[in-house]
Design an enzyme around this catalytic site. Structure first.
Site, PDB file in Angstrom:
ATOM      1  N   ARG A  29       0.819  -1.202   0.000  1.00 51.51           N
ATOM      2  CA  ARG A  29       0.000   0.000   0.000  1.00 51.51           C
ATOM      3  C   ARG A  29       0.862   1.265   0.000  1.00 51.51           C
ATOM      4  O   ARG A  29       0.523   2.274  -0.619  1.00 51.51           O
ATOM      5  CB  ARG A  29      -0.899  -0.009   1.233  1.00 51.51           C
ATOM      6  CG  ARG A  29      -1.830   1.189   1.302  1.00 51.51           C
ATOM      7  CD  ARG A  29      -2.480   1.294   2.658  1.00 51.51           C
ATOM      8  NE  ARG A  29      -3.349   2.460   2.722  1.00 51.51           N
ATOM      9  CZ  ARG A  29      -3.729   3.039   3.843  1.00 51.51           C
ATOM     10  NH1 ARG A  29      -3.312   2.581   4.983  1.00 51.51           N
ATOM     11  NH2 ARG A  29      -4.522   4.085   3.817  1.00 51.51           N
ATOM     12  N   HIS A  87       0.387   4.464  -2.520  1.00 52.65           N
ATOM     13  CA  HIS A  87       0.121   5.828  -2.063  1.00 52.65           C
ATOM     14  C   HIS A  87       1.225   6.786  -2.490  1.00 52.65           C
ATOM     15  O   HIS A  87       0.975   7.981  -2.660  1.00 52.65           O
ATOM     16  CB  HIS A  87      -0.036   5.849  -0.543  1.00 52.65           C
ATOM     17  CG  HIS A  87      -1.412   5.462  -0.088  1.00 52.65           C
ATOM     18  ND1 HIS A  87      -2.121   6.164   0.862  1.00 52.65           N
ATOM     19  CD2 HIS A  87      -2.225   4.451  -0.474  1.00 52.65           C
ATOM     20  CE1 HIS A  87      -3.305   5.596   1.042  1.00 52.65           C
ATOM     21  NE2 HIS A  87      -3.381   4.552   0.248  1.00 52.65           N
ATOM     22  N   ASP A  88       2.420   6.278  -2.642  1.00 53.01           N
ATOM     23  CA  ASP A  88       3.509   7.128  -3.142  1.00 53.01           C
ATOM     24  C   ASP A  88       3.289   7.469  -4.608  1.00 53.01           C
ATOM     25  O   ASP A  88       3.329   8.632  -5.009  1.00 53.01           O
ATOM     26  CB  ASP A  88       4.851   6.413  -2.963  1.00 53.01           C
ATOM     27  CG  ASP A  88       6.018   7.231  -3.485  1.00 53.01           C
ATOM     28  OD1 ASP A  88       6.040   8.456  -3.236  1.00 53.01           O
ATOM     29  OD2 ASP A  88       6.903   6.659  -4.133  1.00 53.01           O
ATOM     30  N   VAL A 124       0.601  10.125  -5.853  1.00 52.88           N
ATOM     31  CA  VAL A 124       0.781  11.531  -5.474  1.00 52.88           C
ATOM     32  C   VAL A 124       2.137  11.995  -5.993  1.00 52.88           C
ATOM     33  O   VAL A 124       3.176  11.599  -5.478  1.00 52.88           O
ATOM     34  CB  VAL A 124       0.710  11.716  -3.944  1.00 52.88           C
ATOM     35  CG1 VAL A 124       0.866  13.185  -3.578  1.00 52.88           C
ATOM     36  CG2 VAL A 124      -0.603  11.170  -3.398  1.00 52.88           C
ATOM     37  N   ASN A 152      -3.848   8.945   4.876  1.00 54.29           N
ATOM     38  CA  ASN A 152      -2.620   8.357   5.398  1.00 54.29           C
ATOM     39  C   ASN A 152      -2.470   8.430   6.910  1.00 54.29           C
ATOM     40  O   ASN A 152      -1.859   7.542   7.513  1.00 54.29           O
ATOM     41  CB  ASN A 152      -1.404   9.054   4.772  1.00 54.29           C
ATOM     42  CG  ASN A 152      -1.368   8.938   3.264  1.00 54.29           C
ATOM     43  OD1 ASN A 152      -1.935   8.000   2.694  1.00 54.29           O
ATOM     44  ND2 ASN A 152      -0.726   9.882   2.605  1.00 54.29           N
ATOM     45  N   PRO A 177      -7.705   7.210  -3.936  1.00 55.66           N
ATOM     46  CA  PRO A 177      -9.131   6.849  -3.972  1.00 55.66           C
ATOM     47  C   PRO A 177      -9.727   6.649  -2.590  1.00 55.66           C
ATOM     48  O   PRO A 177      -9.085   6.102  -1.692  1.00 55.66           O
ATOM     49  CB  PRO A 177      -9.135   5.537  -4.770  1.00 55.66           C
ATOM     50  CG  PRO A 177      -7.878   5.574  -5.568  1.00 55.66           C
ATOM     51  CD  PRO A 177      -6.874   6.285  -4.718  1.00 55.66           C
ATOM     52  N   HIS A 193      -6.295  -5.182  -0.706  1.00 54.33           N
ATOM     53  CA  HIS A 193      -7.630  -5.747  -0.524  1.00 54.33           C
ATOM     54  C   HIS A 193      -7.684  -7.255  -0.642  1.00 54.33           C
ATOM     55  O   HIS A 193      -8.689  -7.845  -0.267  1.00 54.33           O
ATOM     56  CB  HIS A 193      -8.596  -5.128  -1.546  1.00 54.33           C
ATOM     57  CG  HIS A 193      -9.038  -3.769  -1.135  1.00 54.33           C
ATOM     58  ND1 HIS A 193     -10.215  -3.215  -1.560  1.00 54.33           N
ATOM     59  CD2 HIS A 193      -8.467  -2.861  -0.315  1.00 54.33           C
ATOM     60  CE1 HIS A 193     -10.341  -2.002  -1.040  1.00 54.33           C
ATOM     61  NE2 HIS A 193      -9.299  -1.780  -0.288  1.00 54.33           N
ATOM     62  N   THR A 194      -6.668  -7.896  -1.158  1.00 57.95           N
ATOM     63  CA  THR A 194      -6.680  -9.348  -1.175  1.00 57.95           C
ATOM     64  C   THR A 194      -5.919  -9.916   0.010  1.00 57.95           C
ATOM     65  O   THR A 194      -5.823 -11.109   0.186  1.00 57.95           O
ATOM     66  CB  THR A 194      -6.078  -9.885  -2.488  1.00 57.95           C
ATOM     67  OG1 THR A 194      -6.273 -11.289  -2.544  1.00 57.95           O
ATOM     68  CG2 THR A 194      -4.608  -9.579  -2.597  1.00 57.95           C
ATOM     69  N   ASP A 232     -10.516 -10.179   3.441  1.00 61.60           N
ATOM     70  CA  ASP A 232     -10.843 -11.468   2.836  1.00 61.60           C
ATOM     71  C   ASP A 232     -10.923 -12.478   3.970  1.00 61.60           C
ATOM     72  O   ASP A 232      -9.904 -12.847   4.549  1.00 61.60           O
ATOM     73  CB  ASP A 232      -9.764 -11.864   1.815  1.00 61.60           C
ATOM     74  CG  ASP A 232     -10.021 -13.208   1.165  1.00 61.60           C
ATOM     75  OD1 ASP A 232     -10.986 -13.879   1.551  1.00 61.60           O
ATOM     76  OD2 ASP A 232      -9.239 -13.586   0.284  1.00 61.60           O
ATOM     77  N   THR A 234      -8.998 -16.184   2.949  1.00 60.62           N
ATOM     78  CA  THR A 234      -7.536 -16.251   2.870  1.00 60.62           C
ATOM     79  C   THR A 234      -6.955 -14.871   3.188  1.00 60.62           C
ATOM     80  O   THR A 234      -6.360 -14.230   2.322  1.00 60.62           O
ATOM     81  CB  THR A 234      -7.071 -16.714   1.475  1.00 60.62           C
ATOM     82  OG1 THR A 234      -7.605 -15.814   0.480  1.00 60.62           O
ATOM     83  CG2 THR A 234      -7.540 -18.118   1.172  1.00 60.62           C
TER      84      THR A 234
END
Length: 348
Positions: A70, A74-75, A78, A102, A171, A211-212, A264, A267
């Site tokens: 992540r 995020h880097d 921006v 952040n 986002p 997200h996974t 999740d 898993t």
């Protein structure tokens, strides 16, 4: 008597070197250049040092893999992949760490600090913080069972950060599909990249990882699970209802803002394609996950989601390609920027 022409030895050497340089370069969008084996001669231990520290950090804290992935995202969103997200506030510059997406959410800075310290001991002022982030993101995915890819290197570090940019371009968890498409387009990424990178892209207000794999704070998904009309959006709702009941037990309508839930449930520690299976069943934890199917009126994005849900290897290949593409957003190279000695501060 000779025919043809002869070249000066210096000219021959120059042409040979030019050909070798051109062969070693890989050109991406916007004419930017990153290089294979960039540190082969100047710091051959770079990938070994990053990999060792990452594996140690993940063994100590399994959530760190998602956090480092992540951090790279995020880097890059921006100002580009320039390690601006690592800068602390100094003088009149406000750190991106203090921006809404952040603050009290991004993690892994100490891991990057440790890697940078060891690299400065081995290869002073050679390896940029931006390249460390790119390598660490790749290794974070690999250590959790995901795909690998060749990381093109040669990024330089920025001399400033953008607090406003961090608030604007990362986002949000409740973003509409239209907003997400526009956001990715602004970064030079298309709808295919959006779907492939959606496993890490829709994060804000306390999300702690990809997200996974990873977890989210109650604050970031409360609205989604207490929306009584949510089931109407899905063709398959039988598994959504018990899923929502579980989440409601974790996250009531008020309070427990910092309570964590896995993104999740099946898993949570592995990088796999279960994310796409989940959103097809209405079990995406954040609203911005589910819009990939609920707001796709043309049906093209849904087709891609179904394809990834059915074929993990296809998803892995697409994800790797999109990560390479994302890693080249507005890269600083050559005489632009600098190689920071300390990732938290510029050199001067």
């Amino acid at each position: 008597m000779s025919c043809g022409f002869s070249m000066n030895p210096f000219t021959i050497v120059f042409i040979t070197l030019l050909v070798l340089v051109l062969q070693s370069l890989s050109t991406f969008g916007d004419g930017q250049l990153l290089v294979r084996d960039y540190y082969k001669e100047t710091c051959p231990v770079v990938e070994e040092i990053v990999r060792y520290n990452l594996q140690f950090a993940v063994l100590k804290n399994p959530r760190m893999a998602a956090s480092l992935l992540r951090l790279h995202f995020h880097d890059c969103f921006v100002m580009g992949c320039d390690a601006s997200v690592l800068l602390d506030s100094y003088g009149g510059m406000v750190s991106e760490k203090q921006a809404v997406p952040n603050v009290n959410s991004l993690r892994g800075f100490e891991v990057i600090d440790r890697i940078k310290y060891q690299l400065e001991e081995a290869c002073p002022l050679i390896v940029s913080c931006a390249d460390i982030l790119a390598i660490a993101a790749r290794d974070a995915v690999a250590v959790r069972g995901g795909p690998g890819w060749e990381v093109y290197l040669g990024r330089k570090d920025s001399l400033t950060a953008s607090f406003d940019g961090a608030n604007q371009f990362i986002p949000a968890p409740n973003s509409s599909l239209e907003t997400l498409i526009a956001n990715f387009k602004q970064q030079g990424l298309d709808i295919g990249d959006l779907v492939a990178l959606s496993v890490l892209a829709h994060k804000r207000l306390g999300f702690t990882g990809s997200h996974t794999m990873g977890k989210a704070r109650c604050l970031s998904f409360r609205q989604q699970i207490h929306d009584e009309s949510a089931e109407e959006h899905y063709d398959i709702s039988k598994r959504y209802t018990p899923f929502r009941r579980i989440l409601r037990s974790i996250c009531p309508k008020t309070g427990k803002d910092n309570q964590l839930a896995p993104l999740d449930f099946e898993t949570p520690a592995r990088f796999d394609n279960h994310y796409f299976l989940n959103i097809l069943e209405g079990r995406g934890l954040l609203g911005s996950d589910n819009v990939l199917v609920t707001e796709d009126h043309e049906g093209e994005i849904r087709k891609q989601v179904w394809a990834y849900a059915a074929d993990q290897e296809l998803f892995f290949a697409s994800f790797a390609n999109s990560m390479i593409k994302m890693g080249n957003i507005n890269v600083l190279y050559g005489n632009e920027g600098e190689v920071r000695k300390n990732c938290r501060f510029v050199n001067t």
